[in-house]
Design a protein around this motif. Sequence first.
Motif, mmCIF file in Angstrom:
data_model
loop_
_atom_site.group_PDB
_atom_site.id
_atom_site.type_symbol
_atom_site.label_atom_id
_atom_site.label_comp_id
_atom_site.label_asym_id
_atom_site.label_seq_id
_atom_site.Cartn_x
_atom_site.Cartn_y
_atom_site.Cartn_z
ATOM 1 N N MET A 1 0.307 -1.126 -0.371
ATOM 2 C CA MET A 1 0.103 -0.214 -0.254
ATOM 3 C C MET A 1 0.385 1.232 0.361
ATOM 4 S SD MET A 1 -3.077 1.236 2.170
ATOM 5 C CE MET A 1 -4.186 -0.651 1.804
ATOM 6 N N CYS A 2 0.162 2.024 -0.759
ATOM 7 C CA CYS A 2 1.381 3.414 -1.030
ATOM 8 C C CYS A 2 0.192 4.596 -0.044
ATOM 9 C CB CYS A 2 2.485 4.110 -1.952
ATOM 10 S SG CYS A 2 0.904 3.807 -3.249
ATOM 11 N N ASN A 3 0.967 5.558 -0.615
ATOM 12 C CA ASN A 3 -0.522 6.996 0.111
ATOM 13 C C ASN A 3 0.205 7.660 -1.074
ATOM 14 O OD1 ASN A 3 -0.782 6.665 2.046
ATOM 15 N ND2 ASN A 3 0.771 7.518 3.758
ATOM 16 N N ILE A 4 -1.901 8.189 -2.473
ATOM 17 C CA ILE A 4 -1.642 8.985 -3.237
ATOM 18 C C ILE A 4 -1.763 10.504 -2.852
ATOM 19 C CG2 ILE A 4 -2.772 9.570 -4.895
ATOM 20 C CD1 ILE A 4 -2.390 6.757 -6.168
ATOM 21 N N GLU A 5 -1.039 11.592 -2.760
ATOM 22 C CA GLU A 5 -1.432 12.937 -2.135
ATOM 23 C C GLU A 5 -2.221 13.392 -3.395
ATOM 24 O OE1 GLU A 5 -0.634 15.002 0.757
ATOM 25 O OE2 GLU A 5 0.900 13.153 0.655
ATOM 26 N N ILE A 6 -3.366 13.960 -2.674
ATOM 27 C CA ILE A 6 -4.585 14.294 -3.882
ATOM 28 C C ILE A 6 -4.557 16.139 -3.623
ATOM 29 C CG2 ILE A 6 -6.954 13.811 -4.115
ATOM 30 C CD1 ILE A 6 -5.013 11.838 -5.012
ATOM 31 N N ALA A 7 -4.770 17.001 -5.030
ATOM 32 C CA ALA A 7 -4.547 18.483 -4.253
ATOM 33 C C ALA A 7 -5.715 18.742 -4.774
ATOM 34 C CB ALA A 7 -3.581 19.268 -4.666
ATOM 35 N N MET A 8 -7.105 19.288 -3.703
ATOM 36 C CA MET A 8 -8.297 19.819 -4.034
ATOM 37 C C MET A 8 -8.805 21.167 -3.985
ATOM 38 S SD MET A 8 -10.549 16.065 -4.331
ATOM 39 C CE MET A 8 -10.160 15.577 -2.777
ATOM 40 N N LYS A 9 -9.400 21.998 -4.250
ATOM 41 C CA LYS A 9 -9.652 23.462 -4.149
ATOM 42 C C LYS A 9 -10.359 23.581 -3.045
ATOM 43 C CE LYS A 9 -13.907 23.901 -6.290
ATOM 44 N NZ LYS A 9 -13.958 24.315 -7.569
ATOM 45 N N ASN A 10 -10.841 22.724 -2.532
ATOM 46 C CA ASN A 10 -11.408 22.839 -1.216
ATOM 47 C C ASN A 10 -10.874 21.780 0.468
ATOM 48 O OD1 ASN A 10 -13.120 23.724 -2.247
ATOM 49 N ND2 ASN A 10 -15.322 22.244 -2.044
ATOM 50 N N PHE A 11 -9.864 21.217 0.067
ATOM 51 C CA PHE A 11 -9.234 21.066 0.881
ATOM 52 C C PHE A 11 -7.239 20.753 0.971
ATOM 53 C CE2 PHE A 11 -11.926 17.920 0.154
ATOM 54 C CZ PHE A 11 -12.608 16.715 1.338
ATOM 55 N N SER A 12 -7.665 21.889 1.595
ATOM 56 C CA SER A 12 -6.107 22.405 1.880
ATOM 57 C C SER A 12 -4.885 22.030 2.955
ATOM 58 C CB SER A 12 -5.565 23.951 1.502
ATOM 59 O OG SER A 12 -4.375 24.466 1.684
ATOM 60 N N PRO A 13 -4.379 21.691 3.512
ATOM 61 C CA PRO A 13 -2.927 21.491 2.285
ATOM 62 C C PRO A 13 -4.036 20.120 2.116
ATOM 63 C CG PRO A 13 -2.557 20.457 4.685
ATOM 64 C CD PRO A 13 -3.494 21.637 4.434
ATOM 65 N N PRO A 14 -3.046 19.854 0.257
ATOM 66 C CA PRO A 14 -3.341 18.541 -0.342
ATOM 67 C C PRO A 14 -3.191 17.393 0.749
ATOM 68 C CG PRO A 14 -1.841 18.898 -1.296
ATOM 69 C CD PRO A 14 -1.337 20.530 -0.205
ATOM 70 N N ILE A 15 -4.818 16.445 0.797
ATOM 71 C CA ILE A 15 -4.556 15.377 1.397
ATOM 72 C C ILE A 15 -4.418 14.081 1.011
ATOM 73 C CG2 ILE A 15 -6.905 15.609 2.253
ATOM 74 C CD1 ILE A 15 -8.305 14.034 0.533
ATOM 75 N N SER A 16 -3.194 12.831 1.725
ATOM 76 C CA SER A 16 -2.798 11.072 1.439
ATOM 77 C C SER A 16 -3.728 10.606 1.651
ATOM 78 C CB SER A 16 -1.401 11.783 2.520
ATOM 79 O OG SER A 16 -1.359 10.625 2.109
ATOM 80 N N ILE A 17 -4.014 9.665 0.453
ATOM 81 C CA ILE A 17 -4.873 8.619 0.911
ATOM 82 C C ILE A 17 -4.081 7.553 0.158
ATOM 83 C CG2 ILE A 17 -7.263 7.739 -0.469
ATOM 84 C CD1 ILE A 17 -8.068 10.262 -1.262
ATOM 85 N N PRO A 18 -3.769 6.132 1.141
ATOM 86 C CA PRO A 18 -3.851 5.166 1.278
ATOM 87 C C PRO A 18 -4.705 4.362 -0.069
ATOM 88 C CG PRO A 18 -5.236 4.439 3.013
ATOM 89 C CD PRO A 18 -4.806 6.476 2.423
ATOM 90 N N VAL A 19 -3.655 3.767 -0.689
ATOM 91 C CA VAL A 19 -3.773 3.699 -1.939
ATOM 92 C C VAL A 19 -2.991 1.735 -2.307
ATOM 93 C CG1 VAL A 19 -2.794 4.779 -3.477
ATOM 94 C CG2 VAL A 19 -4.626 3.115 -4.055
ATOM 95 N N SER A 20 -3.824 0.770 -2.691
ATOM 96 C CA SER A 20 -3.314 -0.462 -2.659
ATOM 97 C C SER A 20 -3.412 -1.012 -4.535
ATOM 98 C CB SER A 20 -4.439 -1.671 -2.187
ATOM 99 O OG SER A 20 -3.914 -1.399 -1.262
ATOM 100 N N ILE A 21 -1.838 -1.021 -4.775
ATOM 101 C CA ILE A 21 -2.624 -1.274 -6.868
ATOM 102 C C ILE A 21 -2.172 -2.943 -6.457
ATOM 103 C CG2 ILE A 21 -1.632 -1.201 -9.043
ATOM 104 C CD1 ILE A 21 -1.287 2.042 -7.980
ATOM 105 N N LEU A 22 -3.255 -3.237 -7.269
ATOM 106 C CA LEU A 22 -2.881 -4.925 -7.340
ATOM 107 C C LEU A 22 -3.148 -5.150 -8.506
ATOM 108 C CD1 LEU A 22 -5.844 -5.846 -4.865
ATOM 109 C CD2 LEU A 22 -3.038 -5.421 -3.914
ATOM 110 N N ARG A 23 -2.719 -6.500 -9.024
ATOM 111 C CA ARG A 23 -2.747 -6.631 -10.452
ATOM 112 C C ARG A 23 -3.275 -8.094 -10.671
ATOM 113 N NH1 ARG A 23 2.074 -7.381 -15.035
ATOM 114 N NH2 ARG A 23 0.368 -8.020 -16.849
ATOM 115 N N GLU A 24 -4.590 -8.167 -10.983
ATOM 116 C CA GLU A 24 -5.821 -9.346 -11.152
ATOM 117 C C GLU A 24 -5.790 -9.417 -13.009
ATOM 118 O OE1 GLU A 24 -9.094 -9.395 -9.996
ATOM 119 O OE2 GLU A 24 -8.631 -8.354 -7.351
#
Length: 91
Positions: A1-24
């Motif tokens: 699992m890694c974290n991805i930084e998401i920058a959006m106008k209503n969220f300051s500073p950017p939020i860090s969202i954990p995401v798993s990327i799998l191969r199926e």
Amino acid sequence: MCNIEIAMKNFSPPISIPVSILREGKRFIAYTPVLDLSTSGANYEEVKSRFYEAVGIFFQEILRKGTLEEVLRNLGWEKIRTRWTPPVVIA
């Protein structure tokens, strides 16, 4: 699992969202438990791009509907002062 930084106008500073990327099989799947959101793609770059797009659409829609606080609280997020913090993913 890694974290991805998401920058959006209503969220300051950017939020860090954990995401798993799998191969199926031949597909790649991106999933984040903090939004209960997933998407797929033919390769790593495509799934990553689609994940960013899906998260953007998710937040656009809950903001448009005026349900941001309700949805995030139901997903376990906390509002600390003026900043939303996602739940901590343990495993």
